[in-house]
Design a protein around this motif. Structure first.
Motif, PDB file in Angstrom:
ATOM      1  N   VAL A 188      39.182  61.756  -9.818  1.00  0.00           N
ATOM      2  CA  VAL A 188      39.643  59.927 -10.683  1.00  0.00           C
ATOM      3  C   VAL A 188      39.560  60.164 -11.722  1.00  0.00           C
ATOM      4  O   VAL A 188      39.912  59.543 -12.628  1.00  0.00           O
ATOM      5  N   VAL A 189      37.613  60.017 -11.491  1.00  0.00           N
ATOM      6  CA  VAL A 189      36.826  59.481 -13.131  1.00  0.00           C
ATOM      7  C   VAL A 189      37.231  60.403 -13.999  1.00  0.00           C
ATOM      8  O   VAL A 189      37.362  60.283 -15.559  1.00  0.00           O
ATOM      9  N   THR A 190      36.930  61.759 -13.615  1.00  0.00           N
ATOM     10  CA  THR A 190      36.492  62.633 -14.531  1.00  0.00           C
ATOM     11  C   THR A 190      37.961  63.042 -15.418  1.00  0.00           C
ATOM     12  O   THR A 190      38.289  63.381 -16.606  1.00  0.00           O
ATOM     13  N   ALA A 191      39.203  63.031 -14.347  1.00  0.00           N
ATOM     14  CA  ALA A 191      40.786  63.008 -15.113  1.00  0.00           C
ATOM     15  C   ALA A 191      41.092  61.768 -15.397  1.00  0.00           C
ATOM     16  O   ALA A 191      41.627  61.941 -16.654  1.00  0.00           O
ATOM     17  N   ALA A 192      40.275  61.079 -14.959  1.00  0.00           N
ATOM     18  CA  ALA A 192      40.867  59.667 -16.302  1.00  0.00           C
ATOM     19  C   ALA A 192      42.317  59.497 -16.107  1.00  0.00           C
ATOM     20  O   ALA A 192      43.518  58.930 -16.646  1.00  0.00           O
ATOM     21  N   VAL A 193      42.843  59.241 -14.534  1.00  0.00           N
ATOM     22  CA  VAL A 193      43.785  59.028 -14.134  1.00  0.00           C
ATOM     23  C   VAL A 193      43.769  57.672 -12.809  1.00  0.00           C
ATOM     24  O   VAL A 193      42.400  57.731 -12.111  1.00  0.00           O
ATOM     25  N   SER A 194      44.362  57.361 -11.917  1.00  0.00           N
ATOM     26  CA  SER A 194      44.401  56.581 -10.726  1.00  0.00           C
ATOM     27  C   SER A 194      44.542  57.055  -9.489  1.00  0.00           C
ATOM     28  O   SER A 194      45.110  58.064  -9.599  1.00  0.00           O
ATOM     29  N   LYS A 195      43.944  56.242  -8.745  1.00  0.00           N
ATOM     30  CA  LYS A 195      43.594  57.096  -7.411  1.00  0.00           C
ATOM     31  C   LYS A 195      45.048  57.848  -6.556  1.00  0.00           C
ATOM     32  O   LYS A 195      45.551  58.555  -6.519  1.00  0.00           O
ATOM     33  N   PRO A 196      46.188  56.602  -6.767  1.00  0.00           N
ATOM     34  CA  PRO A 196      47.343  57.304  -6.508  1.00  0.00           C
ATOM     35  C   PRO A 196      48.339  57.419  -7.204  1.00  0.00           C
ATOM     36  O   PRO A 196      48.855  58.178  -6.558  1.00  0.00           O
ATOM     37  N   THR A 197      47.245  57.985  -8.566  1.00  0.00           N
ATOM     38  CA  THR A 197      48.334  58.995  -9.771  1.00  0.00           C
ATOM     39  C   THR A 197      47.681  60.234  -8.756  1.00  0.00           C
ATOM     40  O   THR A 197      48.572  61.659  -8.697  1.00  0.00           O
ATOM     41  N   VAL A 198      46.786  60.648  -8.447  1.00  0.00           N
ATOM     42  CA  VAL A 198      46.120  61.784  -7.631  1.00  0.00           C
ATOM     43  C   VAL A 198      46.291  61.893  -6.256  1.00  0.00           C
ATOM     44  O   VAL A 198      47.197  62.897  -5.777  1.00  0.00           O
ATOM     45  N   TYR A 199      46.623  61.046  -5.533  1.00  0.00           N
ATOM     46  CA  TYR A 199      46.990  61.517  -4.050  1.00  0.00           C
ATOM     47  C   TYR A 199      48.693  61.090  -3.640  1.00  0.00           C
ATOM     48  O   TYR A 199      48.746  62.138  -3.292  1.00  0.00           O
ATOM     49  N   SER A 200      49.665  60.527  -5.331  1.00  0.00           N
ATOM     50  CA  SER A 200      50.883  60.526  -5.352  1.00  0.00           C
ATOM     51  C   SER A 200      51.471  62.158  -5.679  1.00  0.00           C
ATOM     52  O   SER A 200      52.611  63.146  -5.288  1.00  0.00           O
ATOM     53  N   ASN A 201      50.055  63.605  -6.489  1.00  0.00           N
ATOM     54  CA  ASN A 201      50.417  64.676  -6.273  1.00  0.00           C
ATOM     55  C   ASN A 201      49.481  65.329  -5.847  1.00  0.00           C
ATOM     56  O   ASN A 201      50.028  66.967  -5.338  1.00  0.00           O
ATOM     57  N   PHE A 202      48.492  64.961  -4.784  1.00  0.00           N
ATOM     58  CA  PHE A 202      47.810  65.719  -4.136  1.00  0.00           C
ATOM     59  C   PHE A 202      47.180  65.140  -2.913  1.00  0.00           C
ATOM     60  O   PHE A 202      46.429  64.568  -2.817  1.00  0.00           O
ATOM     61  N   PRO A 203      48.184  64.500  -1.538  1.00  0.00           N
ATOM     62  CA  PRO A 203      47.943  64.029  -0.470  1.00  0.00           C
ATOM     63  C   PRO A 203      46.790  63.736   0.284  1.00  0.00           C
ATOM     64  O   PRO A 203      45.760  63.181   0.585  1.00  0.00           O
ATOM     65  N   THR A 204      45.809  65.651  -0.027  1.00  0.00           N
ATOM     66  CA  THR A 204      44.584  65.605   0.753  1.00  0.00           C
ATOM     67  C   THR A 204      43.622  66.116  -0.426  1.00  0.00           C
ATOM     68  O   THR A 204      44.451  67.007  -1.301  1.00  0.00           O
ATOM     69  N   LYS A 205      42.674  66.548   0.131  1.00  0.00           N
ATOM     70  CA  LYS A 205      41.253  67.421  -0.640  1.00  0.00           C
ATOM     71  C   LYS A 205      42.050  68.359  -1.114  1.00  0.00           C
ATOM     72  O   LYS A 205      41.864  69.608  -1.575  1.00  0.00           O
TER      73      LYS A 205
END
Length: 199
Positions: A34-51
């Motif tokens: 989230v920090v490195t990509a400068a996006v929100s956590k919901p944005t990450v999880y909406s595209n990638f539900p798990t690591k």
């Protein structure tokens, strides 16, 4: 979205690829992505539900990159070899030098080395789909190596032996941060295998 601007999904994959390369699978967290990509956590999880889903997307991206890079390296090595062929000076040593150059190109990529480290070191955390992607990843190198042998009419009966020797001499030391086998020694070993094939 503006033309040419990377999608948020692409930005996340790029950021995650860098983190996985530097920190491995276990050492990389979604918060770091989230920090490195400068996006929100919901944005990450909406595209990638798990690591794991994120890692598999990164791996798919790395397979595509490796395919492009290794095909370019193959073309470059064939161009060098063609000059020797035209002069009538391409022998087994030249063919072996191109083979080694392909292996070095593969083994000198930090991202590709990270794939091996993650898949071999943390395989117990991976799904069957991840293992299948890893097979696709390794198939990129295998296709290029087979194309190289085929281009110079080197019999491929002992491909497995050539590949195993090269992997042990070049890839394994890179993975373990060890000194690789001296090139002249490796060349002699590979030459013995190729000459044995030709008999």
């Amino acid at each position: 979205m503006a033309r040419g601007r990377p999608s948020k999904k692409g930005v996340i994959i790029e950021a995650a690829a860098e983190l996985f390369t530097l920190k491995g699978y276990q050492g990389t967290s979604i918060d770091q992505v989230v920090v490195t990509a400068a996006v929100s956590k919901p944005t990450v999880y909406s595209n990638f539900p798990t690591k794991l889903v994120l890692w598999e997307s990164v791996l798919e991206s790395l397979i595509e990159q490796a395919d492009v890079e290794m095909k370019e390296t193959l073309v470059m090595q064939k161009t060098f070899a063609q000059a020797y062929l035209e002069q009538g000076t391409l022998d087994h040593r030249g063919i072996i030098a191109g083979w080694i150059a392909l292996w070095k190109a593969w083994s000198n990529s930090a991202k590709r080395l990270a794939v091996y480290r993650i898949l071999l070191g943390e395989q117990h955390k991976m799904a069957a789909t991840t293992v299948a992607l890893f097979a696709q990843f390794e198939a990129v190198l295998e296709r290029v190596l087979l194309a190289w042998l085929d281009a110079y009419k080197v019999p491929s009966e002992n491909f497995f032996v050539l590949k195993a020797v090269s992997k042990e001499a070049l890839l394994t030391p890179s993975l373990l941060n060890q000194t690789a086998l001296p090139v002249d020694v490796l060349e002699r070993q590979l030459s013995l295998i190729i000459h044995k094939e030709a008999e």
